[in-house]
Scaffold this motif. Structure first.
Motif, PDB file in Angstrom:
ATOM      1  N   GLY A  50       0.842  -1.199   0.000  1.00 28.92           N
ATOM      2  CA  GLY A  50       0.000   0.000   0.000  1.00 28.92           C
ATOM      3  C   GLY A  50       0.871   1.239   0.000  1.00 28.92           C
ATOM      4  N   ASN A  92       1.940  -1.774  -4.650  1.00 30.53           N
ATOM      5  CA  ASN A  92       0.691  -1.010  -4.600  1.00 30.53           C
ATOM      6  C   ASN A  92      -0.235  -1.542  -5.687  1.00 30.53           C
ATOM      7  N   ARG A  93      -1.548  -1.563  -5.377  1.00 31.16           N
ATOM      8  CA  ARG A  93      -2.524  -2.102  -6.356  1.00 31.16           C
ATOM      9  C   ARG A  93      -2.394  -1.400  -7.705  1.00 31.16           C
ATOM     10  N   THR A  94      -2.377  -0.085  -7.680  1.00 34.26           N
ATOM     11  CA  THR A  94      -2.249   0.667  -8.924  1.00 34.26           C
ATOM     12  C   THR A  94      -0.772   0.976  -9.141  1.00 34.26           C
ATOM     13  N   VAL A 142      -6.025  -8.111  -0.508  1.00 32.69           N
ATOM     14  CA  VAL A 142      -4.612  -8.247  -0.888  1.00 32.69           C
ATOM     15  C   VAL A 142      -4.007  -9.503  -0.268  1.00 32.69           C
ATOM     16  N   CYS A 152      -0.573  -1.267   4.845  1.00 33.45           N
ATOM     17  CA  CYS A 152      -1.197   0.022   5.132  1.00 33.45           C
ATOM     18  C   CYS A 152      -2.042   0.422   3.925  1.00 33.45           C
ATOM     19  N   VAL A 153      -3.246  -0.152   3.887  1.00 36.35           N
ATOM     20  CA  VAL A 153      -4.171   0.164   2.794  1.00 36.35           C
ATOM     21  C   VAL A 153      -5.400   0.844   3.390  1.00 36.35           C
ATOM     22  N   LEU A 154      -6.361   1.163   2.521  1.00 34.64           N
ATOM     23  CA  LEU A 154      -7.480   2.013   2.944  1.00 34.64           C
ATOM     24  C   LEU A 154      -8.258   1.444   4.135  1.00 34.64           C
ATOM     25  N   ALA A 208      -0.835   9.502  14.086  1.00 30.75           N
ATOM     26  CA  ALA A 208      -0.069  10.587  13.458  1.00 30.75           C
ATOM     27  C   ALA A 208      -0.537  10.763  12.022  1.00 30.75           C
ATOM     28  N   GLY A 256       1.184   4.856   3.524  1.00 31.14           N
ATOM     29  CA  GLY A 256       2.062   3.727   3.188  1.00 31.14           C
ATOM     30  C   GLY A 256       3.352   4.193   2.522  1.00 31.14           C
ATOM     31  N   PRO A 292       0.950  11.631   8.002  1.00 33.96           N
ATOM     32  CA  PRO A 292       2.197  11.235   7.343  1.00 33.96           C
ATOM     33  C   PRO A 292       3.379  12.180   7.605  1.00 33.96           C
TER      34      PRO A 292
HETATM   35  P1  NDP Z   1      -4.842   6.686   0.801  1.00 29.35           P
HETATM   36  O1  NDP Z   1      -6.260   6.912   0.433  1.00 29.35           O
HETATM   37  O2  NDP Z   1      -3.833   7.737   0.500  1.00 29.35           O
HETATM   38  O3  NDP Z   1      -4.316   5.327   0.139  1.00 29.35           O
HETATM   39  C1  NDP Z   1      -5.112   4.176   0.172  1.00 29.35           C
HETATM   40  C2  NDP Z   1      -4.239   2.994  -0.198  1.00 29.35           C
HETATM   41  O4  NDP Z   1      -5.049   1.809  -0.123  1.00 29.35           O
HETATM   42  C3  NDP Z   1      -3.706   3.077  -1.633  1.00 29.35           C
HETATM   43  O5  NDP Z   1      -2.429   2.493  -1.674  1.00 29.35           O
HETATM   44  C4  NDP Z   1      -4.730   2.226  -2.396  1.00 29.35           C
HETATM   45  O6  NDP Z   1      -4.210   1.663  -3.568  1.00 29.35           O
HETATM   46  C5  NDP Z   1      -4.947   1.126  -1.370  1.00 29.35           C
HETATM   47  N1  NDP Z   1      -6.193   0.392  -1.625  1.00 29.35           N
HETATM   48  C6  NDP Z   1      -7.466   0.838  -1.503  1.00 29.35           C
HETATM   49  N2  NDP Z   1      -8.334  -0.138  -1.812  1.00 29.35           N
HETATM   50  C7  NDP Z   1      -7.592  -1.226  -2.142  1.00 29.35           C
HETATM   51  C8  NDP Z   1      -7.911  -2.541  -2.529  1.00 29.35           C
HETATM   52  N3  NDP Z   1      -9.183  -2.958  -2.651  1.00 29.35           N
HETATM   53  N4  NDP Z   1      -6.888  -3.399  -2.768  1.00 29.35           N
HETATM   54  C9  NDP Z   1      -5.592  -2.992  -2.639  1.00 29.35           C
HETATM   55  N5  NDP Z   1      -5.221  -1.760  -2.263  1.00 29.35           N
HETATM   56  C10 NDP Z   1      -6.218  -0.885  -2.018  1.00 29.35           C
HETATM   57  O7  NDP Z   1      -4.863   6.357   2.381  1.00 29.35           O
HETATM   58  P2  NDP Z   1      -3.674   6.490   3.439  1.00 29.35           P
HETATM   59  O8  NDP Z   1      -2.424   5.942   2.859  1.00 29.35           O
HETATM   60  O9  NDP Z   1      -3.674   7.859   3.986  1.00 29.35           O
HETATM   61  O10 NDP Z   1      -4.215   5.552   4.586  1.00 29.35           O
HETATM   62  C11 NDP Z   1      -3.867   4.173   4.654  1.00 29.35           C
HETATM   63  C12 NDP Z   1      -4.220   3.681   6.064  1.00 29.35           C
HETATM   64  O11 NDP Z   1      -3.473   4.457   7.006  1.00 29.35           O
HETATM   65  C13 NDP Z   1      -5.712   3.876   6.385  1.00 29.35           C
HETATM   66  O12 NDP Z   1      -6.216   2.755   7.061  1.00 29.35           O
HETATM   67  C14 NDP Z   1      -5.696   5.106   7.283  1.00 29.35           C
HETATM   68  O13 NDP Z   1      -6.784   5.133   8.190  1.00 29.35           O
HETATM   69  C15 NDP Z   1      -4.353   4.954   7.999  1.00 29.35           C
HETATM   70  N6  NDP Z   1      -3.890   6.240   8.512  1.00 29.35           N
HETATM   71  C16 NDP Z   1      -3.767   7.326   7.672  1.00 29.35           C
HETATM   72  C17 NDP Z   1      -3.432   8.563   8.188  1.00 29.35           C
HETATM   73  C18 NDP Z   1      -3.296   9.772   7.308  1.00 29.35           C
HETATM   74  O14 NDP Z   1      -3.255  10.908   7.850  1.00 29.35           O
HETATM   75  N7  NDP Z   1      -3.183   9.624   5.974  1.00 29.35           N
HETATM   76  C19 NDP Z   1      -3.236   8.761   9.637  1.00 29.35           C
HETATM   77  C20 NDP Z   1      -3.282   7.539  10.423  1.00 29.35           C
HETATM   78  C21 NDP Z   1      -3.640   6.342   9.872  1.00 29.35           C
HETATM   79  P3  NDP Z   1      -4.410   2.408  -4.994  1.00 29.35           P
HETATM   80  O15 NDP Z   1      -3.275   3.387  -5.115  1.00 29.35           O
HETATM   81  O16 NDP Z   1      -4.366   1.306  -5.941  1.00 29.35           O
HETATM   82  O17 NDP Z   1      -5.763   3.092  -4.942  1.00 29.35           O
END
Ligand code: NDP
Length: 239
Positions: free
Chosen positions: A10, A33-35, A72, A62-64, A109, A15, A111
Motif C-alpha cells: 500500500g 501497490n494495487r495501482t 490483498v 497500510c491500505v485504505l 499521526a 504507506g 504522514p
Molecule cells: P490513501 O487513500 O492515500 O491510500 C489508500 C491505499 O489503499 C492506496 O495504496 C490504495 O491503492 C490502497 N487500496 C485501496 N483499496 C484497495 C484494494 N481494494 N486493494 C488494494 N489496495 C487498495 O490512504 P492512506 O495511505 O492515507 O491511509 C492508509 C491507512 O493508514 C488507512 O487505514 C488510514 O486510516 C491509515 N492512517 C492514515 C493517516 C493519514 O493521515 N493519511 C493517519 C493515520 C492512519 P491504490 O493506489 O491502488 O488506490
C-alpha cells in the motif's frame, strides 16, 4: 549489523511515507501497490503482492480499510512471515484477521509526522513479533505494545480518535461563536485553554466539590442559549 528487510503493501499517503522512512533508515525495502506507478526511491517495486510478501521477513500493510487488506492478503501465502497491519479498522476486524505471527497497529499521526518522536504507533497481538521487530518499527515513531489481544490497538486507536473528534467539534463550535471577533482568540486563548483543562481527564465522571455539577449545568445552558441567540442552533457536542 545488517538491517531487517521490510515489505510495505500500500503506497497511499501513509504507506508511501512508511516505506520512505524504512528506506531512509537503511532497511532493504520492497513495496507493492494495487495501482502501479507509485514510486518510492531506494525501494524494490515488486510486480505482485505475493512477490512483495516473499521478499521480506516482515510485511507492513497500510491500505485504505480492512476489506482492502483482506483482498490483498487472503490469496497470499503468509507462512513464516510476520504481518504488521497498520490499516485502520475495528477491534473485531483485527481479531478476525489475526493469524500466525500477526500484529495489529494504529498510527496516531499524520504522514508528515512519521519518523519523529511525536508519533505513537500502537501495537497489539503477537508479543513475539513485536519483540523481534520493535527496533525496525521504531523507525516510524514511538512503538507502544498494548496487549496480546489483537483488537486492543484498534480499540485504543479509535478511542483516541473519538476524543480528538469530540475536541475538534467543540473547538469548531467555539470558532463559530466567536465568528468575526476572532482576533488572536485561537493562539492566545483557545489552545492554552484546552491545554490547561487536560488535568481534569483522569477524574472525568466523578463529582468535584470545586466544580459542582449544578454550576456546570448553568454554564452549559448558557452556551446553548448564547449559541441560539447567535443563530447557530444547539451545539452538537453538548446534546
Ligand atoms: P490513501 O487513500 O492515500 O491510500 C489508500 C491505499 O489503499 C492506496 O495504496 C490504495 O491503492 C490502497 N487500496 C485501496 N483499496 C484497495 C484494494 N481494494 N486493494 C488494494 N489496495 C487498495 O490512504 P492512506 O495511505 O492515507 O491511509 C492508509 C491507512 O493508514 C488507512 O487505514 C488510514 O486510516 C491509515 N492512517 C492514515 C493517516 C493519514 O493521515 N493519511 C493517519 C493515520 C492512519 P491504490 O493506489 O491502488 O488506490
Amino acid at each position: 549489523m545488517s538491517k531487517q528487510s521490510v515489505t510495505v503493501i500500500g503506497l497511499g499517503a501513509m504507506g508511501k511515507t512508511l516505506a520512505k522512512t524504512f528506506v531512509r533508515n537503511g532497511h532493504p525495502t520492497t513495496v507493492w501497490n494495487r495501482t502501479p506507478g507509485k514510486v518510492v526511491e531506494g525501494a524494490t517495486h515488486a510486480p505482485t503482492a505475493a512477490e512483495a510478501v516473499s521478499a521480506s521477513e516482515v510485511v507492513v500493510v497500510c491500505v485504505l480499510d480492512d476489506k482492502a487488506a483482506r483482498e490483498v492478503l487472503d490469496p497470499v501465502d503468509l507462512t513464516g512471515k510476520a504481518v504488521v497491519n497498520l490499516t485502520n479498522g475495528t477491534p473485531a476486524h483485527a481479531r478476525e484477521f489475526a493469524r500466525g505471527d500477526y500484529l495489529d497497529g494504529g498510527i496516531m499521526a499524520v504522514p508528515q509526522m512519521i519518523g519523529t518522536p511525536e508519533v505513537i504507533v500502537l501495537y497489539s497481538g503477537s508479543q513475539k513479533v513485536f519483540d523481534n521487530y520493535q527496533d525496525t518499527l521504531n523507525a516510524l515513531g514511538r512503538s507502544k505494545f498494548v496487549g496480546d489481544d489483537p483488537g486492543l490497538a484498534a480499540l485504543y486507536d479509535l478511542a483516541l480518535l473519538s476524543a480528538m473528534y469530540g475536541q475538534f467539534a467543540g473547538a469548531q463550535h467555539a470558532l463559530a461563536m466567536v465568528g468575526a471577533n476572532k482576533g488572536d482568540f485561537v493562539e492566545s486563548l483557545l489552545i492554552p485553554w484546552l491545554t490547561s483543562t487536560m488535568f481534569a481527564i483522569p477524574t472525568l465522571g466523578q463529582s468535584d466539590p470545586q466544580s459542582p455539577d449544578d454550576m456546570q449545568a448553568v454554564a452549559i445552558a448558557n452556551i446553548i442559549q448564547a449559541s441560539e441567540d447567535l443563530g447557530l442552533g444547539q451545539p452538537g457536542h453538548l446534546r
